[in-house]
Each structure stands twice: as C-alpha cells, then as structure tokens.
Write a protein that holds these residues in place. Sequence first.
Motif, PDB file in Angstrom:
ATOM      1  N   LEU A  60       0.899  -1.249   0.044  1.00 27.92           N
ATOM      2  CA  LEU A  60       0.005   0.065  -0.011  1.00 27.92           C
ATOM      3  C   LEU A  60       0.595   1.182   0.225  1.00 27.92           C
ATOM      4  O   LEU A  60       0.432   2.353  -0.593  1.00 27.92           O
ATOM      5  CB  LEU A  60      -0.952  -0.125   1.423  1.00 27.92           C
ATOM      6  N   ALA A  61       2.005   1.388   0.615  1.00 29.48           N
ATOM      7  CA  ALA A  61       3.010   2.521   0.759  1.00 29.48           C
ATOM      8  C   ALA A  61       3.501   2.530  -0.831  1.00 29.48           C
ATOM      9  O   ALA A  61       3.530   4.014  -1.156  1.00 29.48           O
ATOM     10  CB  ALA A  61       3.837   2.262   1.673  1.00 29.48           C
ATOM     11  N   VAL A  62       3.582   1.540  -1.583  1.00 31.06           N
ATOM     12  CA  VAL A  62       4.300   1.764  -2.645  1.00 31.06           C
ATOM     13  C   VAL A  62       3.029   2.620  -3.500  1.00 31.06           C
ATOM     14  O   VAL A  62       3.389   3.428  -4.408  1.00 31.06           O
ATOM     15  CB  VAL A  62       4.639   0.505  -3.588  1.00 31.06           C
ATOM     16  N   ALA A 107       3.199  17.389  -6.975  1.00 33.97           N
ATOM     17  CA  ALA A 107       2.533  16.284  -6.129  1.00 33.97           C
ATOM     18  C   ALA A 107       1.453  16.950  -5.237  1.00 33.97           C
ATOM     19  O   ALA A 107       1.697  18.175  -4.673  1.00 33.97           O
ATOM     20  CB  ALA A 107       3.495  15.616  -5.276  1.00 33.97           C
ATOM     21  N   ASP A 108       0.469  16.385  -5.051  1.00 37.03           N
ATOM     22  CA  ASP A 108      -0.678  17.018  -4.201  1.00 37.03           C
ATOM     23  C   ASP A 108      -0.978  16.192  -2.898  1.00 37.03           C
ATOM     24  O   ASP A 108      -1.995  16.595  -2.329  1.00 37.03           O
ATOM     25  CB  ASP A 108      -2.107  17.037  -5.234  1.00 37.03           C
ATOM     26  N   GLN A 109      -0.091  15.205  -2.647  1.00 35.86           N
ATOM     27  CA  GLN A 109      -0.425  14.575  -1.429  1.00 35.86           C
ATOM     28  C   GLN A 109       0.840  14.127  -0.806  1.00 35.86           C
ATOM     29  O   GLN A 109       1.775  13.852  -1.599  1.00 35.86           O
ATOM     30  CB  GLN A 109      -1.420  13.497  -1.332  1.00 35.86           C
ATOM     31  N   GLU A 110       1.028  14.008   0.505  1.00 34.87           N
ATOM     32  CA  GLU A 110       2.264  13.654   1.166  1.00 34.87           C
ATOM     33  C   GLU A 110       1.622  12.591   1.939  1.00 34.87           C
ATOM     34  O   GLU A 110       0.882  12.925   3.053  1.00 34.87           O
ATOM     35  CB  GLU A 110       3.016  14.396   1.643  1.00 34.87           C
ATOM     36  N   LEU A 111       2.185  11.320   2.174  1.00 34.22           N
ATOM     37  CA  LEU A 111       1.750  10.368   3.295  1.00 34.22           C
ATOM     38  C   LEU A 111       2.556  10.429   4.374  1.00 34.22           C
ATOM     39  O   LEU A 111       3.868  10.446   4.339  1.00 34.22           O
ATOM     40  CB  LEU A 111       1.715   9.008   2.742  1.00 34.22           C
ATOM     41  N   HIS A 112       2.177  10.681   5.496  1.00 34.60           N
ATOM     42  CA  HIS A 112       2.862  10.924   6.731  1.00 34.60           C
ATOM     43  C   HIS A 112       3.072   9.560   7.643  1.00 34.60           C
ATOM     44  O   HIS A 112       3.860   9.390   8.178  1.00 34.60           O
ATOM     45  CB  HIS A 112       2.072  11.925   7.829  1.00 34.60           C
ATOM     46  N   ALA A 113       1.825   9.024   7.897  1.00 35.05           N
ATOM     47  CA  ALA A 113       1.966   7.613   8.583  1.00 35.05           C
ATOM     48  C   ALA A 113       0.634   6.775   8.043  1.00 35.05           C
ATOM     49  O   ALA A 113      -0.284   7.181   7.366  1.00 35.05           O
ATOM     50  CB  ALA A 113       1.555   7.969   9.951  1.00 35.05           C
ATOM     51  N   MET A 114       1.069   5.366   8.109  1.00 37.05           N
ATOM     52  CA  MET A 114      -0.018   4.486   7.641  1.00 37.05           C
ATOM     53  C   MET A 114       0.002   3.163   8.722  1.00 37.05           C
ATOM     54  O   MET A 114       0.933   3.077   9.202  1.00 37.05           O
ATOM     55  CB  MET A 114       0.293   3.891   6.319  1.00 37.05           C
ATOM     56  N   GLU A 115      -1.227   2.583   8.895  1.00 35.97           N
ATOM     57  CA  GLU A 115      -1.328   1.846   9.994  1.00 35.97           C
ATOM     58  C   GLU A 115      -2.453   0.914   9.480  1.00 35.97           C
ATOM     59  O   GLU A 115      -3.506   1.166   9.222  1.00 35.97           O
ATOM     60  CB  GLU A 115      -1.670   2.478  11.301  1.00 35.97           C
TER      61      GLU A 115
END
Length: 188
Positions: A60-62, A107-115
Amino acid sequence: MSKTLKIVVSGCIAMVALLAVVFVARPDGTSGQAYAAPGTGAVSADEFRQISFQIVPEILAVVYRAFAETDESQIYDSLSEVSARDALETLYLERVGAMAGGGLEAADQELHAMELEGLTSRQDGEAFDMNVTWRVVGTVGHATHLHVRGNTYSANLMIEPVDGAWRMTSFELTDVDRTDAGEMVAAE
C-alpha cells in the motif's frame, strides 16, 4: 534397443521424474517458490501467509508513493511494481482521473503515516483473497490550501505471484471513513 540408448532413455526418464518432483505443487497447492515482496525480499506462499500483516502495508505504501507522482508514466511504473491486471488498471485510472480534474503540476499529497487496522485472508494455492482495513494520515493539497487527513479505508484485495513478485491483481475499495479528516491549512 542398444545398451547406450537404454542408458540415455533411463537418464532422461530419471531427469523428468526429478523435475516433476521439484516443480509440481505441494499438497497445499503451492510450489514453495519464493517471490519478491516489498520490504522483505523473496518469500514463499507459506511465508507470505505468516507475514502478510507486514507485506500488505509495504504494498500500500508503494501505491501511495505512486499516487504522489504527477507524471503518468511514473505513476504507471510505480503501480506496476506492486499491482497487475485489474488492480493495476483500477488504481492507475483512479489516479489519472483525479489528476484530470485538478490540473496538477506538482505532487498534491504526502503520506505521513499508515497503520494496518485489520486483515483477514483466505489462501487458494498461491493466491490470497484479503479484506484489509488501514488508516492513513497525510496532507492533500488543492489549488490554495492543504487538508490534513486521517482517513480509514477498507478494501478487498487479491494478491498473488505475477512475473516473479507478489502483486495485487484485484483492488476493490469497500469503505472510506473520513470522520477524522482533519483541518484545512493555507498552502505555501
């Protein structure tokens, strides 16, 4: 038949039998072969089943990194690292469709954390039919402002070996919970 020919034929039969033992699926329907998985290296279906809770967030991070791209070929190439077939098409069209409406240049988004919040899985040979729930925290940009988001997603995924790697072959988003969507802040 000559003695030499009998020896050659016997040797060929023995080689075919050996190859059959090596390449025939095991009783659980798997080959025992290892396939590349993001974040872990190569793993067999048995290993995938045991550590899928680690591999799925890496997959999912990819996808999220691909969604942060704005060049269509980079989006496609990144998504193809972890998805194939219907999942690749679904995810690619989702991202390109979102870009078409916004005319994005950066880029219009940045992922900071995923759980990972939940994962159930049913194995069929070397394919895994999964119900996955995960939460992400990140920022999503628009023309003049950013949103801090904390959304929870649920999806049905099919993950199986394709071209030597574990890839999603089906992706069906089943729920999006935006109750923790965050607040809007001015864009810099």
